[in-house]
Design a protein around this motif. Structure first.
Motif, PDB file in Angstrom:
ATOM      1  N   ALA A   1      34.152  41.956  44.127  1.00 25.53           N
ATOM      2  CA  ALA A   1      33.945  41.749  42.694  1.00 25.53           C
ATOM      3  C   ALA A   1      35.070  42.389  41.886  1.00 25.53           C
ATOM      4  O   ALA A   1      35.544  41.817  40.894  1.00 25.53           O
ATOM      5  N   ALA A   2      35.531  43.576  42.301  1.00 26.89           N
ATOM      6  CA  ALA A   2      36.630  44.241  41.601  1.00 26.89           C
ATOM      7  C   ALA A   2      37.898  43.393  41.647  1.00 26.89           C
ATOM      8  O   ALA A   2      38.619  43.259  40.650  1.00 26.89           O
ATOM      9  N   THR A   3      38.173  42.805  42.808  1.00 32.23           N
ATOM     10  CA  THR A   3      39.339  41.927  42.933  1.00 32.23           C
ATOM     11  C   THR A   3      39.206  40.708  42.035  1.00 32.23           C
ATOM     12  O   THR A   3      40.146  40.325  41.320  1.00 32.23           O
ATOM     13  N   TYR A   4      38.021  40.103  42.036  1.00 37.99           N
ATOM     14  CA  TYR A   4      37.818  38.872  41.277  1.00 37.99           C
ATOM     15  C   TYR A   4      37.935  39.080  39.770  1.00 37.99           C
ATOM     16  O   TYR A   4      38.463  38.214  39.062  1.00 37.99           O
ATOM     17  N   ILE A   5      37.441  40.220  39.260  1.00 38.92           N
ATOM     18  CA  ILE A   5      37.532  40.412  37.806  1.00 38.92           C
ATOM     19  C   ILE A   5      38.987  40.638  37.388  1.00 38.92           C
ATOM     20  O   ILE A   5      39.403  40.205  36.306  1.00 38.92           O
ATOM     21  N   ASN A   6      39.786  41.303  38.231  1.00 33.81           N
ATOM     22  CA  ASN A   6      41.215  41.439  37.923  1.00 33.81           C
ATOM     23  C   ASN A   6      41.909  40.095  37.985  1.00 33.81           C
ATOM     24  O   ASN A   6      42.772  39.775  37.147  1.00 33.81           O
ATOM     25  N   TRP A   7      41.570  39.289  38.969  1.00 37.60           N
ATOM     26  CA  TRP A   7      42.163  37.958  39.138  1.00 37.60           C
ATOM     27  C   TRP A   7      41.850  37.085  37.927  1.00 37.60           C
ATOM     28  O   TRP A   7      42.736  36.426  37.364  1.00 37.60           O
ATOM     29  N   ALA A   8      40.584  37.088  37.504  1.00 35.74           N
ATOM     30  CA  ALA A   8      40.181  36.271  36.356  1.00 35.74           C
ATOM     31  C   ALA A   8      40.894  36.712  35.083  1.00 35.74           C
ATOM     32  O   ALA A   8      41.295  35.887  34.261  1.00 35.74           O
ATOM     33  N   GLU A   9      41.082  38.020  34.923  1.00 30.67           N
ATOM     34  CA  GLU A   9      41.748  38.488  33.710  1.00 30.67           C
ATOM     35  C   GLU A   9      43.225  38.103  33.718  1.00 30.67           C
ATOM     36  O   GLU A   9      43.792  37.757  32.671  1.00 30.67           O
ATOM     37  N   TYR A  10      43.849  38.154  34.876  1.00 24.73           N
ATOM     38  CA  TYR A  10      45.241  37.714  34.978  1.00 24.73           C
ATOM     39  C   TYR A  10      45.368  36.238  34.590  1.00 24.73           C
ATOM     40  O   TYR A  10      46.255  35.858  33.808  1.00 24.73           O
ATOM     41  N   LEU A  11      44.469  35.403  35.110  1.00 26.96           N
ATOM     42  CA  LEU A  11      44.513  33.978  34.776  1.00 26.96           C
ATOM     43  C   LEU A  11      44.249  33.753  33.289  1.00 26.96           C
ATOM     44  O   LEU A  11      44.841  32.865  32.666  1.00 26.96           O
ATOM     45  N   SER A  12      43.374  34.565  32.715  1.00 31.10           N
ATOM     46  CA  SER A  12      43.098  34.465  31.276  1.00 31.10           C
ATOM     47  C   SER A  12      44.332  34.859  30.470  1.00 31.10           C
ATOM     48  O   SER A  12      44.662  34.232  29.457  1.00 31.10           O
ATOM     49  N   TRP A  13      45.009  35.903  30.900  1.00 34.31           N
ATOM     50  CA  TRP A  13      46.226  36.363  30.219  1.00 34.31           C
ATOM     51  C   TRP A  13      47.289  35.271  30.223  1.00 34.31           C
ATOM     52  O   TRP A  13      48.035  35.110  29.243  1.00 34.31           O
ATOM     53  N   ARG A  14      47.336  34.496  31.283  1.00 36.78           N
ATOM     54  CA  ARG A  14      48.339  33.431  31.394  1.00 36.78           C
ATOM     55  C   ARG A  14      47.980  32.193  30.577  1.00 36.78           C
ATOM     56  O   ARG A  14      48.862  31.391  30.260  1.00 36.78           O
ATOM     57  N   ASN A  15      46.705  32.006  30.261  1.00 36.20           N
ATOM     58  CA  ASN A  15      46.248  30.799  29.578  1.00 36.20           C
ATOM     59  C   ASN A  15      46.097  31.084  28.088  1.00 36.20           C
ATOM     60  O   ASN A  15      45.184  31.800  27.672  1.00 36.20           O
TER      61      ASN A  15
ATOM     62  N   PHE B   1      46.870  43.049  39.486  1.00 34.32           N
ATOM     63  CA  PHE B   1      46.822  41.800  40.251  1.00 34.32           C
ATOM     64  C   PHE B   1      48.228  41.368  40.624  1.00 34.32           C
ATOM     65  O   PHE B   1      49.143  41.401  39.796  1.00 34.32           O
ATOM     66  N   LEU B   2      48.382  40.990  41.876  1.00 33.75           N
ATOM     67  CA  LEU B   2      49.621  40.414  42.386  1.00 33.75           C
ATOM     68  C   LEU B   2      49.319  38.987  42.826  1.00 33.75           C
ATOM     69  O   LEU B   2      48.564  38.785  43.791  1.00 33.75           O
ATOM     70  N   PRO B   3      49.832  37.979  42.138  1.00 40.06           N
ATOM     71  CA  PRO B   3      49.540  36.595  42.519  1.00 40.06           C
ATOM     72  C   PRO B   3      49.965  36.272  43.947  1.00 40.06           C
ATOM     73  O   PRO B   3      49.331  35.469  44.625  1.00 40.06           O
ATOM     74  N   VAL B   4      51.060  36.895  44.398  1.00 40.95           N
ATOM     75  CA  VAL B   4      51.556  36.727  45.770  1.00 40.95           C
ATOM     76  C   VAL B   4      51.725  38.120  46.353  1.00 40.95           C
ATOM     77  O   VAL B   4      52.279  39.017  45.696  1.00 40.95           O
ATOM     78  N   THR B   5      51.264  38.323  47.573  1.00 39.33           N
ATOM     79  CA  THR B   5      51.308  39.660  48.169  1.00 39.33           C
ATOM     80  C   THR B   5      52.177  39.735  49.421  1.00 39.33           C
ATOM     81  O   THR B   5      52.212  40.765  50.082  1.00 39.33           O
ATOM     82  N   SER B   6      52.876  38.660  49.746  1.00 44.72           N
ATOM     83  CA  SER B   6      53.732  38.648  50.928  1.00 44.72           C
ATOM     84  C   SER B   6      55.112  38.129  50.541  1.00 44.72           C
ATOM     85  O   SER B   6      55.226  37.146  49.787  1.00 44.72           O
ATOM     86  N   THR B   7      56.170  38.777  51.057  1.00 43.08           N
ATOM     87  CA  THR B   7      57.528  38.393  50.684  1.00 43.08           C
ATOM     88  C   THR B   7      58.515  38.799  51.770  1.00 43.08           C
ATOM     89  O   THR B   7      58.285  39.782  52.490  1.00 43.08           O
TER      90      THR B   7
END
Length: 515
Positions: free
Chosen positions: A342-356, A405-411
């Motif tokens: 749940a902690a991961t998902y709320i950060n993910w949702a806020e990142y997507l909201s920030w972008r929209n 939140f990191l949209p991509v975690t591998s590089t």
């Protein structure tokens, strides 16, 4: 919160919350019986004791620098509810009087106009007894849900009823806010349940409707609200008349002026819970649902409806209820996510909201988990809070205070990754320290053990505490945010002290892979 608003609001300030949403249910301030001579438009018409908790919330929030969003909603007092209720009756959500609701809105808006003295029950010159002004309003909660507004559909569940009822409530509420000097405040409409039910299909209604107390699908509800068919043509004739809509083209040309809230509100709000899924997924393929990942569909639908009536309004979308029920404490379903997920998902949702840019707000519901049902120990209720009922913080507490939140975690080696985050309390910390800019450390732990070291320090320039940067990592490991409440800051209370490191707080940790 309604029992002890002060400590709860202080916790919200420590978390950096800028706006608190407060349900002000009509029947909590209205008298149980309508007295003789009751006009309903003045605060003094309502029992003084019924206002006390709301007055306290408004005063405490104002002192803490937190805005109050009043959700003005049902249930109505029974004297303002409609007749013909099905057994067992006594539902304040049943056919509430739009006229009486407008009077209630007028009374609330007068009381919280910024110049109302509750001692003398008058609007007078400004003095220390005046209640602070409230400038953020919602008109009804989840009108497409039958437990909040009923009936949803009539005549054997063939004719929508909640859309026309809500249209009338909006007209009355909008007028009440305008008459009291709140016409330019933030006023939200909709506040919709993200899902609905098909009900029993009927001839001419292939999707079905939900009967008295089910939920109407949000886009189905919105189409009725704006008087259009499933193909987005203006309703005409008997179909229009059945849902209180113009039956002629001439009538449709007057629709925008007749229903200003539908075109001039500050935004439309949705409760886009994706059940237990990440914010990029939806629980259904139903085209009339509006879960988080489907908010762009809601925006495009609203734009289409506005254009149909010659309006250029592009409503911001407010997410004003969002969260994840967690297991534990709610063990009633294996589908509920873990507190860490749940902690991961709320950060993910806020990142997507920030972008929209169309999404105007991010919302966490709740702060505290409810008291588990005593008779069913495994059921933890709507346990979407950041804090367990007993007071223990979930991982979501730190995740909400310092989102990461990191949209991509591998590089591959040498390439950077986007690191997005937020210091939510930064605004209050800056205010409390005379404008001192706040800084956040992006810390890294190489491998899976050892000390965290600071890779970069970012200065917060956004009033909402956000930052977004690209950063190269020296190896695989774990990244987190660290931020310190300023020394002697009023935000630094014993509840925030981290054992062994009393000044710093941390985000959740995110693993990165460099390979």
């Amino acid at each position: 919160m309604l029992n002890e608003p002060g400590p709860t609001l202080q916790t919200l300030r420590e978390l950096g919350v800028g706006v608190v949403r407060v349900t002000l249910a009509w029947n909590t301030v209205a008298p149980a019986q309508r007295p003789p001579g009751f006009t309903a438009v003045l605060p003094a018409d309502y029992p003084a004791a019924n206002w006390s908790i709301y007055d306290q919330i408004v005063r405490d929030a104002h002192a803490d620098g937190i805005a109050v969003d009043f959700s003005l909603t049902g249930p109505a007092p029974l004297w303002a509810a409609g007749g013909g209720q099905p057994a067992p009756g006594n539902y304040g959500e049943w056919k509430p009087s739009a006229t009486a609701f407008g009077q209630f809105v007028e009374a609330v808006a007068t009381r919280y106009s910024g110049s109302y003295d509750p001692i003398s029950d008058t609007i007078a010159h400004r003095n220390s007894d005046d209640l602070p002004r409230v400038s953020f309003w919602e008109l009804w909660n989840e009108p497409n849900f039958g437990e909040d507004l009923a009936p949803q559909a009539i005549k054997g569940s063939t004719v929508p009823a909640s859309g026309p009822a809500y249209r009338s409530l909006l007209d009355a509420g909008w007028r009440g806010l305008g008459l009291t000097g709140h016409g330019r405040d933030t006023i939200l409409i909709g506040n919709l349940d993200a899902r609905g039910s098909n009900g029993k299909p009927r001839p001419g209604q292939p999707q079905g409707l939900p009967g008295n107390f089910g939920a109407t699908k949000p886009l189905q509800f919105i189409r009725t609200l704006y008087c259009v068919s499933p193909t987005y043509n203006e309703l005409r004739g008997a179909a229009a008349a059945a849902v209180g809509c113009p039956t002629t083209a001439a009538g449709s040309r007057q629709f925008k002026a007749a229903h200003p809230a539908l075109f001039r509100a500050s935004g439309l709000a949705d409760h886009p819970y994706p059940v237990n899924l990440p914010p990029t997924k939806a629980s259904s393929t139903d085209p009339d649902y509006v879960e988080f990942s489907e908010l762009p569909r809601l925006a495009s639908t609203l734009d289409r409806l506005q254009r149909l009536y010659g309006s250029r309004t592009r409503f911001p979308i407010y997410n004003n209820e969002y969260g994840y029920i967690t297991n534990p404490p709610n063990h009633s379903s294996s589908h509920f996510v873990s507190p860490a997920t749940a902690a991961t998902y709320i950060n993910w949702a806020e990142y997507l909201s920030w972008r929209n840019s169309r999404i105007a707000s991010t919302m966490q519901y709740l702060l505290y988990d409810p008291n588990p049902t005593k008779n069913v120990p495994e059921f933890g209720g709507f346990a979407s809070g950041l804090i367990l009922y007993g007071g223990t913080r979930k991982p979501g507490y730190n995740a909400y205070r310092l989102p990461l939140f990191l949209p991509v975690t591998s590089t591959p080696p040498g390439r950077s990754l986007e690191v997005w985050g937020c210091v939510r309390p930064a605004h209050f910390a800056s205010l409390d320290t005379g404008g001192t800019p706040q800084q956040v450390q992006i810390q890294f732990q190489r491998g899976s053990r050892g000390a965290f070291t600071t890779l970069r320090t970012a200065t917060i320039t956004s009033v909402r505490g956000y930052f977004d940067l690209h950063l190269s990592f020296p190896a695989s490991g774990t990244v987190r945010l660290a931020w310190s409440y300023p020394a002697n800051d009023p935000l630094l209370t014993p509840s925030l002290i981290t054992p062994g490191d009393p000044d710093s707080v941390y985000s959740r940790s995110v693993k990165v892979t460099v390979t």
